[in-house]
Design a protein around this motif. Structure first.
Motif, PDB file in Angstrom:
ATOM      1  N   ASP A 157       0.852  -1.193   0.000  1.00 46.70           N
ATOM      2  CA  ASP A 157       0.000   0.000   0.000  1.00 46.70           C
ATOM      3  C   ASP A 157       0.891   1.247   0.000  1.00 46.70           C
ATOM      4  O   ASP A 157       2.101   1.137   0.185  1.00 46.70           O
ATOM      5  N   PRO A 158       0.330   2.416  -0.238  1.00 43.64           N
ATOM      6  CA  PRO A 158       1.186   3.602  -0.341  1.00 43.64           C
ATOM      7  C   PRO A 158       1.690   4.072   1.027  1.00 43.64           C
ATOM      8  O   PRO A 158       1.140   4.998   1.625  1.00 43.64           O
ATOM      9  N   SER A 159       2.702   3.416   1.558  1.00 44.65           N
ATOM     10  CA  SER A 159       3.312   3.843   2.820  1.00 44.65           C
ATOM     11  C   SER A 159       4.773   3.416   2.827  1.00 44.65           C
ATOM     12  O   SER A 159       5.139   2.435   2.185  1.00 44.65           O
ATOM     13  N   GLN A 160       5.589   4.163   3.570  1.00 45.06           N
ATOM     14  CA  GLN A 160       7.017   3.847   3.696  1.00 45.06           C
ATOM     15  C   GLN A 160       7.209   2.452   4.269  1.00 45.06           C
ATOM     16  O   GLN A 160       8.071   1.690   3.829  1.00 45.06           O
ATOM     17  N   GLU A 161       6.418   2.118   5.288  1.00 49.13           N
ATOM     18  CA  GLU A 161       6.578   0.815   5.942  1.00 49.13           C
ATOM     19  C   GLU A 161       6.311  -0.323   4.970  1.00 49.13           C
ATOM     20  O   GLU A 161       6.966  -1.361   5.009  1.00 49.13           O
ATOM     21  N   SER A 162       5.330  -0.115   4.114  1.00 51.22           N
ATOM     22  CA  SER A 162       4.984  -1.146   3.146  1.00 51.22           C
ATOM     23  C   SER A 162       6.117  -1.338   2.132  1.00 51.22           C
ATOM     24  O   SER A 162       6.452  -2.470   1.769  1.00 51.22           O
ATOM     25  N   ILE A 163       6.695  -0.236   1.690  1.00 57.23           N
ATOM     26  CA  ILE A 163       7.816  -0.304   0.737  1.00 57.23           C
ATOM     27  C   ILE A 163       9.001  -1.019   1.392  1.00 57.23           C
ATOM     28  O   ILE A 163       9.605  -1.927   0.822  1.00 57.23           O
ATOM     29  N   GLY A 164       9.292  -0.596   2.639  1.00 58.84           N
ATOM     30  CA  GLY A 164      10.421  -1.203   3.367  1.00 58.84           C
ATOM     31  C   GLY A 164      10.222  -2.703   3.542  1.00 58.84           C
ATOM     32  O   GLY A 164      11.141  -3.505   3.331  1.00 58.84           O
ATOM     33  N   LEU A 165       9.000  -3.083   3.894  1.00 60.44           N
ATOM     34  CA  LEU A 165       8.714  -4.503   4.123  1.00 60.44           C
ATOM     35  C   LEU A 165       8.821  -5.299   2.819  1.00 60.44           C
ATOM     36  O   LEU A 165       9.351  -6.413   2.796  1.00 60.44           O
ATOM     37  N   ALA A 166       8.342  -4.710   1.734  1.00 60.99           N
ATOM     38  CA  ALA A 166       8.418  -5.396   0.433  1.00 60.99           C
ATOM     39  C   ALA A 166       9.881  -5.681   0.080  1.00 60.99           C
ATOM     40  O   ALA A 166      10.222  -6.789  -0.350  1.00 60.99           O
ATOM     41  N   ASN A 167      10.749  -4.685   0.316  1.00 61.10           N
ATOM     42  CA  ASN A 167      12.176  -4.887   0.018  1.00 61.10           C
ATOM     43  C   ASN A 167      12.786  -5.970   0.905  1.00 61.10           C
ATOM     44  O   ASN A 167      13.580  -6.797   0.451  1.00 61.10           O
ATOM     45  N   ARG A 168      12.386  -5.965   2.178  1.00 64.37           N
ATOM     46  CA  ARG A 168      12.951  -6.971   3.103  1.00 64.37           C
ATOM     47  C   ARG A 168      12.469  -8.372   2.733  1.00 64.37           C
ATOM     48  O   ARG A 168      13.219  -9.339   2.803  1.00 64.37           O
ATOM     49  N   ILE A 169      11.206  -8.480   2.362  1.00 66.91           N
ATOM     50  CA  ILE A 169      10.680  -9.794   1.979  1.00 66.91           C
ATOM     51  C   ILE A 169      11.404 -10.288   0.725  1.00 66.91           C
ATOM     52  O   ILE A 169      11.781 -11.460   0.628  1.00 66.91           O
ATOM     53  N   ALA A 170      11.637  -9.370  -0.225  1.00 71.63           N
ATOM     54  CA  ALA A 170      12.345  -9.764  -1.452  1.00 71.63           C
ATOM     55  C   ALA A 170      13.751 -10.272  -1.120  1.00 71.63           C
ATOM     56  O   ALA A 170      14.206 -11.276  -1.684  1.00 71.63           O
TER      57      ALA A 170
END
Ligand SMILES: Nc1ncnc2c1ncn2[C@@H]1O[C@H](COP(=O)(O)OP(=O)(O)OP(=O)(O)O)[C@@H](O)[C@H]1O
Ligand SMILES: [Mg+2]
Length: 251
Positions: A157-170
């Motif tokens: 979703d459009p949030s910093q936390e979501s972007i950060g989590l997506a990168n960590r999961i990748a």
């Protein structure tokens, strides 16, 4: 194909799992949704199903689950699952691994252990999909739940936390050699562009816009029985990947 749907709390995992499962079932695939979230109780409502009994009870309940899960040898096909732990309609089945009910009853680790093992032992035919709707955040990855999946779909979703989590999961998924794709959710044209800039764009399959109906139906606990932008693209993509994986290799 076994797909784990992951992402930050409230990003839309259950919504995307529901809409994707319905779209796949509508195209004729047999779809098993597994609810691995120990907290939320409402996934069956999104799917228009009754709430199934917790699968952990098949193994004697949460207190003995760890030991019993370790001992599981049997591999299950989708048609062999015990019907008393399934809610089903047409091509769609729902199974819930387990929930936390009582104050002080302990952690969700045994439920995660069951989810993890179940993903490994379920054997799917060509026309079958498993969609695992997970609990918020990253704990399930820390516990290795994704070991048995074919693909991780991160809802962003459009949030910093979501972007950060997506990168960590990748990054985590790379270490176990699992492909990771992103589906953007709750976007408008501006936030979609910002997310595409911030993320590895090659992983982004589609964007689901902020949609009043999803919010309204979710609030009312009604079945999400309507088409939503982005879901057909996502469904096409996953079906295409599956067909590619199944295509005979030319010698
Ligand atoms: N595209 C969308 N447009 C509008 N509202 C949405 C959209 N996607 C999800 N929502 C709403 O956002 C809220 C959270 O959605 P959902 O329960 O699917 O998230 P989740 O990631 O599964 O949450 P949790 O981490 O608690 O499991 C719900 O109120 C849902 O109706
Ligand atoms: Mg959820």
């Amino acid at each position: 194909m076994k797909v784990v749907v992951a992402g930050k709390g409230g990003c839309g995992k259950s919504t995307v799992s529901t809409l994707l499962a319905k779209a796949l079932a509508k195209r004729g695939s047999k779809v098993l949704v597994i609810d691995t979230d120990e907290s939320n109780l409402g996934l069956h409502k999104h799917l228009g199903l009754t709430r199934p009994e917790d699968f952990m009870n098949y193994f004697g309940g949460k207190k003995v689950l760890f030991e019993r899960v370790k001992a599981i040898q049997k591999r299950w096909g989708m048609d062999e699952l015990p019907p008393e732990y399934l809610a089903e309609k047409g091509n769609l089945k729902l199974m819930a691994m387990g929930k936390i009910y009582d104050f002080g009853e302990g952690c969700a680790c045994p439920i995660n252990a069951l989810s993890s093992r179940f993903l490994e032992i379920l054997e799917l035919k060509d026309d079958e999909f498993l969609i695992a709707d997970t609990d918020a955040g990253i704990e399930h990855l820390g516990r290795g739940v994704e070991r048995g999946c074919d693909l991780i779909l991160v809802v962003v979703d459009p949030s910093q936390e979501s972007i950060g989590l997506a990168n960590r999961i990748a990054a985590m998924a790379k270490s176990i050699d699992k492909p990771v794709y992103y589906i953007l959710n709750k976007t408008d044209s501006k936030t979609e562009a910002l997310l595409l800039e911030a993320l590895d764009g090659s992983r982004v399959i589609a964007a689901v816009p902020q949609d009043e109906r999803i919010l309204q139906y979710g609030l009312e606990g009604r079945e999400l029985a309507f088409n939503v932008e982005g879901i057909e693209e996502l469904t096409d993509f996953l079906c295409g990947l599956k067909n590619q994986a199944e295509a005979p290799v030319d010698s």
